[in-house]
Design an enzyme around this catalytic site. Sequence first.
Site, PDB file in Angstrom:
ATOM      1  N   TRP A 127       0.864  -1.184   0.000  1.00 24.30           N
ATOM      2  CA  TRP A 127       0.000   0.000   0.000  1.00 24.30           C
ATOM      3  C   TRP A 127       0.902   1.235   0.000  1.00 24.30           C
ATOM      4  CZ3 TRP A 127      -2.090   2.791   4.758  1.00 24.30           C
ATOM      5  CH2 TRP A 127      -3.079   3.705   4.406  1.00 24.30           C
ATOM      6  N   ASP A 208      -0.318  -5.369   9.383  1.00 21.13           N
ATOM      7  CA  ASP A 208      -1.381  -4.459   8.981  1.00 21.13           C
ATOM      8  C   ASP A 208      -2.606  -5.311   8.676  1.00 21.13           C
ATOM      9  OD1 ASP A 208      -3.083  -2.594   7.926  1.00 21.13           O
ATOM     10  OD2 ASP A 208      -1.708  -1.839   6.400  1.00 21.13           O
ATOM     11  N   ALA A 210      -6.086  -4.747   7.857  1.00 22.46           N
ATOM     12  CA  ALA A 210      -7.098  -3.766   7.452  1.00 22.46           C
ATOM     13  C   ALA A 210      -8.382  -4.404   6.942  1.00 22.46           C
ATOM     14  CB  ALA A 210      -6.526  -2.845   6.374  1.00 22.46           C
TER      15      ALA A 210
END
Length: 394
Positions: A127, A208, A210
Site C-alpha cells: 500500500w 497491517d 485492514a
Amino acid sequence: MLSNLKPQDPDKILALMGEFKADTRQGKIDLGVGVYKDATGHTPIMRAVKAAEKRLQENETSKSYTVLVGEPAYRDAMAKMILGDLYAPERIATLATVGGTGALRQGFELARMASPDMRVFYSNPTWPNHTSILKWMGVETVPYRYFDDATRGVDFEGMKADLAQAKKGDVILLHGCCHNPTGANLTVAQWNEVADIVERTGATPMIDLAYQGFGDGLEEDAEGTRIIVKRIPEVLIAASCSKNFGIYRERSGILLALTSDPAARDLAQGAMAFLNRQTYSFPPDHGARIVTTILTDDALRADWKAELEEVRGGMLRLRANLASELRTLSGSNRFDFIEEHRGMFSRLGATPEQVKKIKDEFAIYLVGDSRLNIAGLNDESVPILARAIIDAGV
C-alpha cells in the site's frame, strides 16, 4: 513563511478519483478507490451499525473526553476479535487510533522509540501510504520480494530470502490478509515459515490487518496474525474498522503491542499514551462505541457477522464471474488468479500503457499499477471489464 513551502506530489489514488469525477462519459466504472461498494455503486451503512448508532443516540449522556488511549471496552473487544483464544491482557498494550492509518503511524513511532536505528522491511508492492509515511518519518526502508508478475501469486522463495536479511531491531511489515494491492495471500504453511524466519532474525513483526472478514472469513483471516502472535514474543498489530464495519468516515482503528511480560506491556502502554498525547490527545470515540456496542451484544454481533459474510460472498462471486468471462474471451486460464485472490483487490499485471488504454477507450479506471477494486464491479460491468482487459492486450 508559508510561501517557502514546496509543492507536494498529489496522492495518485486521490488524483484518480478527481479524474473519474470529471469524466462526463456515461457508464464510466470506478475500480480505483479502495472502498467497498454494493451492486449499485453505493457504500451502505451496515444494519448493525444503524442499530448501534440508534442505541447510542438514545442512551449516550455526555460528549466529554474519554480515555487518552481509548475506552477499555473498545480496546478489549477489538483485541479479542483479532486474537481469539490468544487474548491475554497481561501481555497486550492497546491504543485507540484515528483509523488504521493512525494505528500504522503510531506503531511506527512506537517501534522507533524502542529502536531508533530500525529498518522497516515492506512487501514489494505494498500500500503506497506505508512507504510514504516511513519516508516522511525518515525511516530506512527495505523492500522484500512478494508478488510474482508471471504467476500473479506470491514469490515466496524470494520473500523468504529477503526477509532473512532482517536483524534484531528491524521491523518486518506484513499484510495480515487480503494483500493490498495484489490480493495474493500467504497460506497457513507459509505463515509458519515466515514465523520461522522472524524467530531466527530477531526482528519485530508488524501486521497491517485492514481487511479482517473480507477474505476467507472473520476467523480465517486472523489465522496468519495468530500464528505470528503464538510464536513471536513481541508483535505489533495495526487494525482498521473502516472496511469490516463499513465506518470509513468515523476513523476507528487500534494498535496492539504484544509483549513478552507484564513489565514490557506497562512500558508499551505508557509510550502509547504519550504518543496519542503528542499527536491528537484523545482519539475519536463515536465509531469506537459503535464497534463496542456491536461486538458486546450477541444479537447485533450475529447480524453484523451475517452481513459481513454477504459482503465477502458477493466479492467472491464477482471474482469467479470475472475469471469465467476472461477464460471464455481469452480461451485460456491465465486469468484464474483473479478467482484465487482474496479481498477487495487484484493486480492484473497490466502495463501502464494498457491501464491507460482501458481508461481512455472504455472509461474504466484502475490504479496505475493495474490494481482493480473487485467491489467496484457488478453483474453488468463484469463482462465490460473482461472485454476491455482482452482488447487492451493484457
